[in-house]
Design a protein around this motif. Structure first.
Motif, PDB file in Angstrom:
ATOM      1  N   ALA A  67      53.233  35.215  46.088  1.00 22.35           N
ATOM      2  CA  ALA A  67      52.753  34.234  45.727  1.00 22.35           C
ATOM      3  C   ALA A  67      51.588  33.482  45.940  1.00 22.35           C
ATOM      4  CB  ALA A  67      53.470  33.038  45.111  1.00 22.35           C
ATOM      5  N   THR A  68      51.729  33.916  47.357  1.00 30.11           N
ATOM      6  CA  THR A  68      50.427  33.221  48.241  1.00 30.11           C
ATOM      7  C   THR A  68      49.377  33.581  47.754  1.00 30.11           C
ATOM      8  OG1 THR A  68      52.294  32.694  49.640  1.00 30.11           O
ATOM      9  CG2 THR A  68      50.054  32.239  50.407  1.00 30.11           C
ATOM     10  N   GLY A  69      49.090  34.739  48.298  1.00 33.05           N
ATOM     11  CA  GLY A  69      48.480  36.227  47.884  1.00 33.05           C
ATOM     12  C   GLY A  69      47.322  35.849  46.235  1.00 33.05           C
ATOM     13  N   GLY A  70      47.957  35.403  45.952  1.00 33.03           N
ATOM     14  CA  GLY A  70      47.312  35.174  44.328  1.00 33.03           C
ATOM     15  C   GLY A  70      47.340  34.273  44.045  1.00 33.03           C
ATOM     16  N   ALA A  71      48.265  32.966  45.130  1.00 29.05           N
ATOM     17  CA  ALA A  71      47.423  31.608  45.206  1.00 29.05           C
ATOM     18  C   ALA A  71      45.923  30.820  45.977  1.00 29.05           C
ATOM     19  CB  ALA A  71      48.504  30.627  45.521  1.00 29.05           C
ATOM     20  N   VAL A  72      45.800  31.889  46.665  1.00 24.53           N
ATOM     21  CA  VAL A  72      44.823  31.588  47.642  1.00 24.53           C
ATOM     22  C   VAL A  72      43.375  32.335  46.797  1.00 24.53           C
ATOM     23  CG1 VAL A  72      43.560  32.890  49.956  1.00 24.53           C
ATOM     24  CG2 VAL A  72      45.668  31.774  49.597  1.00 24.53           C
ATOM     25  N   ILE A  73      43.690  33.447  45.812  1.00 24.87           N
ATOM     26  CA  ILE A  73      42.864  33.502  45.614  1.00 24.87           C
ATOM     27  C   ILE A  73      42.244  33.209  44.274  1.00 24.87           C
ATOM     28  CG2 ILE A  73      42.128  36.150  43.887  1.00 24.87           C
ATOM     29  CD1 ILE A  73      42.382  36.462  46.616  1.00 24.87           C
ATOM     30  N   ALA A  74      43.184  32.728  43.815  1.00 26.42           N
ATOM     31  CA  ALA A  74      43.296  32.180  42.751  1.00 26.42           C
ATOM     32  C   ALA A  74      42.665  30.317  43.253  1.00 26.42           C
ATOM     33  CB  ALA A  74      44.356  31.625  41.618  1.00 26.42           C
ATOM     34  N   SER A  75      42.510  30.066  44.001  1.00 28.51           N
ATOM     35  CA  SER A  75      42.575  28.617  44.791  1.00 28.51           C
ATOM     36  C   SER A  75      40.504  28.365  44.856  1.00 28.51           C
ATOM     37  CB  SER A  75      42.822  27.807  44.953  1.00 28.51           C
ATOM     38  OG  SER A  75      43.259  29.148  46.495  1.00 28.51           O
ATOM     39  N   GLN A  76      40.512  30.109  45.651  1.00 29.22           N
ATOM     40  CA  GLN A  76      39.035  29.997  45.709  1.00 29.22           C
ATOM     41  C   GLN A  76      38.185  30.313  44.809  1.00 29.22           C
ATOM     42  OE1 GLN A  76      38.082  32.146  48.691  1.00 29.22           O
ATOM     43  NE2 GLN A  76      39.598  31.552  50.367  1.00 29.22           N
ATOM     44  N   TYR A  77      38.377  30.321  42.998  1.00 23.54           N
ATOM     45  CA  TYR A  77      38.209  30.744  42.184  1.00 23.54           C
ATOM     46  C   TYR A  77      37.946  29.605  41.259  1.00 23.54           C
ATOM     47  CZ  TYR A  77      37.413  36.128  41.757  1.00 23.54           C
ATOM     48  OH  TYR A  77      37.695  37.247  41.832  1.00 23.54           O
ATOM     49  N   MET A  78      39.208  28.667  41.622  1.00 19.80           N
ATOM     50  CA  MET A  78      39.089  27.394  41.265  1.00 19.80           C
ATOM     51  C   MET A  78      37.686  26.362  41.938  1.00 19.80           C
ATOM     52  SD  MET A  78      41.011  27.488  38.421  1.00 19.80           S
ATOM     53  CE  MET A  78      41.064  25.382  38.475  1.00 19.80           C
ATOM     54  N   GLY A  79      37.859  26.379  43.269  1.00 16.49           N
ATOM     55  CA  GLY A  79      36.968  26.184  44.261  1.00 16.49           C
ATOM     56  C   GLY A  79      35.761  26.115  43.104  1.00 16.49           C
ATOM     57  N   ARG A  80      35.470  27.383  43.154  1.00 11.88           N
ATOM     58  CA  ARG A  80      33.730  28.108  42.695  1.00 11.88           C
ATOM     59  C   ARG A  80      33.484  28.002  41.239  1.00 11.88           C
ATOM     60  NH1 ARG A  80      32.509  34.675  43.692  1.00 11.88           N
ATOM     61  NH2 ARG A  80      32.555  33.629  45.639  1.00 11.88           N
ATOM     62  N   GLN A  81      34.808  27.326  40.628  1.00 14.19           N
ATOM     63  CA  GLN A  81      34.553  27.232  39.424  1.00 14.19           C
ATOM     64  C   GLN A  81      34.389  27.697  38.307  1.00 14.19           C
ATOM     65  OE1 GLN A  81      31.842  23.691  38.817  1.00 14.19           O
ATOM     66  NE2 GLN A  81      33.224  22.565  39.156  1.00 14.19           N
ATOM     67  N   ASP A  82      34.803  28.874  38.373  1.00 11.60           N
ATOM     68  CA  ASP A  82      34.953  30.566  37.970  1.00 11.60           C
ATOM     69  C   ASP A  82      36.669  30.721  37.277  1.00 11.60           C
ATOM     70  OD1 ASP A  82      35.348  33.182  37.322  1.00 11.60           O
ATOM     71  OD2 ASP A  82      34.839  33.652  38.923  1.00 11.60           O
ATOM     72  N   GLU A  83      36.781  29.961  35.839  1.00 15.86           N
ATOM     73  CA  GLU A  83      37.700  30.224  35.201  1.00 15.86           C
ATOM     74  C   GLU A  83      38.607  31.829  35.069  1.00 15.86           C
ATOM     75  OE1 GLU A  83      38.449  27.043  32.516  1.00 15.86           O
ATOM     76  OE2 GLU A  83      38.670  25.117  33.559  1.00 15.86           O
ATOM     77  N   GLU A  84      37.603  32.369  34.647  1.00 12.48           N
ATOM     78  CA  GLU A  84      37.555  33.700  33.933  1.00 12.48           C
ATOM     79  C   GLU A  84      38.241  34.285  35.147  1.00 12.48           C
ATOM     80  OE1 GLU A  84      35.506  37.022  32.142  1.00 12.48           O
ATOM     81  OE2 GLU A  84      34.693  35.708  32.351  1.00 12.48           O
ATOM     82  N   ASN A  85      37.726  34.250  36.414  1.00 12.55           N
ATOM     83  CA  ASN A  85      38.286  34.979  36.863  1.00 12.55           C
ATOM     84  C   ASN A  85      40.200  34.705  37.347  1.00 12.55           C
ATOM     85  OD1 ASN A  85      36.460  37.637  37.581  1.00 12.55           O
ATOM     86  ND2 ASN A  85      35.377  36.326  38.299  1.00 12.55           N
ATOM     87  N   ALA A  86      39.959  33.904  37.808  1.00 12.16           N
ATOM     88  CA  ALA A  86      41.096  32.699  37.861  1.00 12.16           C
ATOM     89  C   ALA A  86      42.392  33.104  37.385  1.00 12.16           C
ATOM     90  CB  ALA A  86      41.024  31.042  38.233  1.00 12.16           C
ATOM     91  N   ARG A  87      41.453  33.493  35.498  1.00  8.87           N
ATOM     92  CA  ARG A  87      42.257  33.465  34.531  1.00  8.87           C
ATOM     93  C   ARG A  87      43.001  35.301  35.168  1.00  8.87           C
ATOM     94  NH1 ARG A  87      39.784  33.283  30.217  1.00  8.87           N
ATOM     95  NH2 ARG A  87      40.252  35.472  29.857  1.00  8.87           N
ATOM     96  N   HIS A  88      42.186  36.269  35.389  1.00  8.54           N
ATOM     97  CA  HIS A  88      42.700  37.137  35.817  1.00  8.54           C
ATOM     98  C   HIS A  88      43.018  37.810  36.286  1.00  8.54           C
ATOM     99  CE1 HIS A  88      41.650  41.774  35.588  1.00  8.54           C
ATOM    100  NE2 HIS A  88      41.507  41.565  36.967  1.00  8.54           N
ATOM    101  N   SER A  89      43.212  36.836  37.575  1.00  7.95           N
ATOM    102  CA  SER A  89      44.055  37.176  38.975  1.00  7.95           C
ATOM    103  C   SER A  89      45.280  36.623  38.850  1.00  7.95           C
ATOM    104  CB  SER A  89      43.218  36.503  40.484  1.00  7.95           C
ATOM    105  OG  SER A  89      43.487  34.934  40.049  1.00  7.95           O
ATOM    106  N   ALA A  90      46.513  35.300  38.158  1.00  9.40           N
ATOM    107  CA  ALA A  90      47.257  35.372  37.628  1.00  9.40           C
ATOM    108  C   ALA A  90      47.449  36.238  37.130  1.00  9.40           C
ATOM    109  CB  ALA A  90      46.817  33.874  36.994  1.00  9.40           C
ATOM    110  N   ALA A  91      47.034  36.752  35.529  1.00 10.94           N
ATOM    111  CA  ALA A  91      47.656  37.915  35.061  1.00 10.94           C
ATOM    112  C   ALA A  91      48.131  39.153  35.941  1.00 10.94           C
ATOM    113  CB  ALA A  91      47.255  38.142  33.942  1.00 10.94           C
ATOM    114  N   GLN A  92      46.551  39.311  37.085  1.00  8.12           N
ATOM    115  CA  GLN A  92      47.586  40.085  37.531  1.00  8.12           C
ATOM    116  C   GLN A  92      48.786  40.298  39.002  1.00  8.12           C
ATOM    117  OE1 GLN A  92      45.677  44.007  37.641  1.00  8.12           O
ATOM    118  NE2 GLN A  92      45.804  42.366  35.966  1.00  8.12           N
TER     119      GLN A  92
END
Length: 447
Positions: A67-92
């Protein structure tokens, strides 16, 4: 990249941290409620729950690492304001958690007794019966605790810790009510405690997944198609999750080895260790809270390219955690003799429990944050392999080996087990500070 305004003002930090603090109180309450309510059944029941929980924590830690691995990826996408990749990483992340937790559940259900014998060796027959019952029932909750951890981590990655706090509240209310009904009402003992834990986790996971599917959630799964495995995204998640999982897994395996050593000291020592582990988590609430906050804060800063802010917020959060630990450990040092009276321990077990908890309070104030909160800043930068290497080496060299030396060669009993742990904290903390101050942890490419 042009320097931005501060990404987290005081209000935003408080909004993130306060629900996490309440969530940690609830989480600790759940663990203490199990131990406290089961203690009325006898020391054998307390010992069995403690031994199985040490195995269950291994499973939960592996799940939390993913879960931490997914959260780190998602948080960095959120910091970049890339919601599409953040959502994709959440599903994976949900895909990874679903496969891994079902596999672990099947293994534990099929091999419950051999696993207990392998890990804990020779234990009293009554403890073994209780332990097997507790393991089989709680193993059914692994997929649910996986989805719970994944959903909670993703909400925190957005800076929304309120949802995970409410999910923890639901889980704890169900668990405590279930304990009261099944243990005291229906006299079901260890089975009642396990069933209450299972039902609480199921309800919390379902509630959290429903919140995930809210239209206002940028990380909601929009179709079943998104849950199909996607190699590149899964590898990014596992690039952080696997080292963290190996770190947590080896950490817990080391603790299990030490638990096996503790089991040779007798039922009183096992019960004292169980209660000491349970109540000491109260003193660690501020540290655990800030550890959770570190990932979204530092992750979003690095995702936005703000390395100076990432380092500044890391130091601010570390100082906050240390201040909190001073207050909670001072309080625990004073009240531990009264607290042990709640657990129906024998005089020998109570004396051992007070001694080790007071030593814990002293060392925790100075070394806990460096050992456990600081490395989450490094992981947020993708430096999971370094934290894994340091933690595994330090665990086996110091916590495991020294515990055996202190107990078997110097006859230090349960205190020797805990002193091995304290020396482990000191050594890994030195390594983590050296890495943090070097700045190398911010040089990884995570997304």
């Amino acid at each position: 990249m042009q320097t931005q305004a501060p990404l987290f003002n005081r209000r935003k930090l408080v909004t993130l941290i306060w629900p996490l603090f309440l969530e940690q109180i609830l989480s600790v309450t759940m663990g203490m409620a199990d131990t406290l309510m089961v203690s009325g059944v006898g020391e054998a029941a307390v010992s069995s729950v403690s031994l199985v929980d040490s195995l269950n924590v291994l499973i939960v830690q592996i799940v939390s690492a993913l879960a931490t691995g997914g959260a780190v990826i998602a948080s960095q996408y959120m910091g970049r304001q890339d919601e599409e990749n953040a959502r994709h990483s959440a599903a994976q992340l949900y895909c990874v958690l679903g496969i891994s937790t079902v596999t672990l559940m099947v293994i534990c259900l099929a091999l419950s007794r051999p696993l207990l014998r392998l890990v804990f060796g020779s234990i009293d027959d009554d403890v073994m019966v209780f332990a097997q019952q507790y393991l089989i029932i709680t193993a059914l909750s692994y997929p649910f605790i996986g989805f719970y951890n994944g959903g909670a981590a993703l909400f925190r990655a957005q800076g929304n810790s309120r949802i995970s706090m409410l999910a923890s509240l639901v889980m704890n209310l169900v668990n405590i009510a279930g304990n009261a009904l099944l243990i005291y009402g229906f006299r079901m003992g260890v089975i009642g405690a396990a069933l209450a834990t299972l039902v609480g986790r199921v309800i919390a996971a379902v509630w959290l997944m429903l919140q995930n599917q809210s239209l206002s959630n940028p990380m909601r799964v929009q179709s079943w198609q998104e849950l199909r495995p996607h190699k590149d995204t899964i590898l990014r998640i596992l690039g952080i999750g696997i080292p963290s999982g190996l770190e947590n897994g080896m950490f817990q395996i080391g603790k299990l080895c030490v638990s096996s050593l503790t089991s040779t000291l007798g039922t009183s020592a096992i019960a004292a260790n169980a209660v000491a582990n349970s109540v000491s988590t109260l003193a660690n609430i501020p540290g655990n809270t800030i550890s959770l906050a570190m990932i979204p804060v530092v992750g979003q800063c690095l995702g936005a390219g703000e390395k100076k802010q990432a380092k500044r917020y890391s130091l601010l959060l570390i100082a906050t955690a240390m201040t909190g630990l001073v207050l909670t450990n001072l309080a625990m040092f004073a009240i531990i003799p009264y607290l042990t009276g709640w657990f129906s321990l024998s005089a020998e077990a109570a004396s051992m429990c007070v001694a080790v908890v007071r030593w814990f309070d002293v060392f925790s104030v100075f070394f806990w944050v460096s050992s456990f909160t600081l490395p989450n800043a490094l992981r947020s930068g993708g430096d999971a392999k370094y934290t894994m290497t340091v933690s595994i080496v330090s665990m086996w060299l110091f916590r495991v080996m020294l515990s055996y030396i202190f107990v078997l060669k110097f006859d230090m009993g349960l205190t020797g087990v805990w002193f091995g742990m304290f020396i482990d904290w000191i050594c890994r903390g030195i390594c983590f500070w050296a890495r943090f101050l070097s700045g190398k942890w911010m040089e990884h490419k995570v997304i």
